[in-house]
Design a protein around this motif. Sequence first.
Motif, mmCIF file in Angstrom:
data_model
loop_
_atom_site.group_PDB
_atom_site.id
_atom_site.type_symbol
_atom_site.label_atom_id
_atom_site.label_comp_id
_atom_site.label_asym_id
_atom_site.label_seq_id
_atom_site.Cartn_x
_atom_site.Cartn_y
_atom_site.Cartn_z
ATOM 1 N N LYS A 1 -9.568 -4.169 -11.026
ATOM 2 C CA LYS A 1 -9.601 -3.299 -9.843
ATOM 3 C C LYS A 1 -10.531 -3.751 -8.725
ATOM 4 N N LEU B 1 0.717 -1.468 -0.114
ATOM 5 C CA LEU B 1 0.051 -0.018 -0.098
ATOM 6 C C LEU B 1 0.800 1.374 0.032
ATOM 7 N N THR C 1 -7.610 7.040 -6.258
ATOM 8 C CA THR C 1 -8.316 5.890 -5.673
ATOM 9 C C THR C 1 -8.513 4.756 -6.488
ATOM 10 N N CYS D 1 -10.859 0.355 -2.633
ATOM 11 C CA CYS D 1 -9.729 0.741 -1.821
ATOM 12 C C CYS D 1 -10.204 0.993 -0.344
ATOM 13 N N CYS E 1 -7.000 0.852 -6.681
ATOM 14 C CA CYS E 1 -6.393 -0.324 -5.952
ATOM 15 C C CYS E 1 -6.646 -1.568 -7.255
#
Length: 131
Positions: free
Chosen positions: A128, A53, A113, A131, A115
Amino acid sequence: SGFGLNPLPSRLGAYADYNDLFDECNRNSIGIGIRSPQTLGAWPNGMQEMLILVTAPRGLDNIGRISGNIQPVNSTGCLLQPWLSNTDCMGLTQTGYQSRGTLASWRNWTAPTVCWNSGGYGEIPPSKYPC
């Protein structure tokens, strides 16, 4: 143990790769290095995973196109010059491997935003997730 959502064990030699001396000036990159990835623990089925992260300060733009890759490097430079930090000695000696993309910039995914997951060490197209 070193798997699941536990912190990375120190034996991995994780480091921020902030040496950008030879990077392109029009590119902002964030690199995470793992000096000894072979010491990462495994699940009972033998699979290994790592969740990284990155939380970074906002730049001048509201959004930015993102991409990701995995690049193998070797630690020979660290063995020859143990006084250097990992960010300065890793990858000084060439490897026979090229980087492998985990997220191509042509997908036009934008931060802040997003992930994504890319299985198979980048061989499976990214997907995707929230997040």
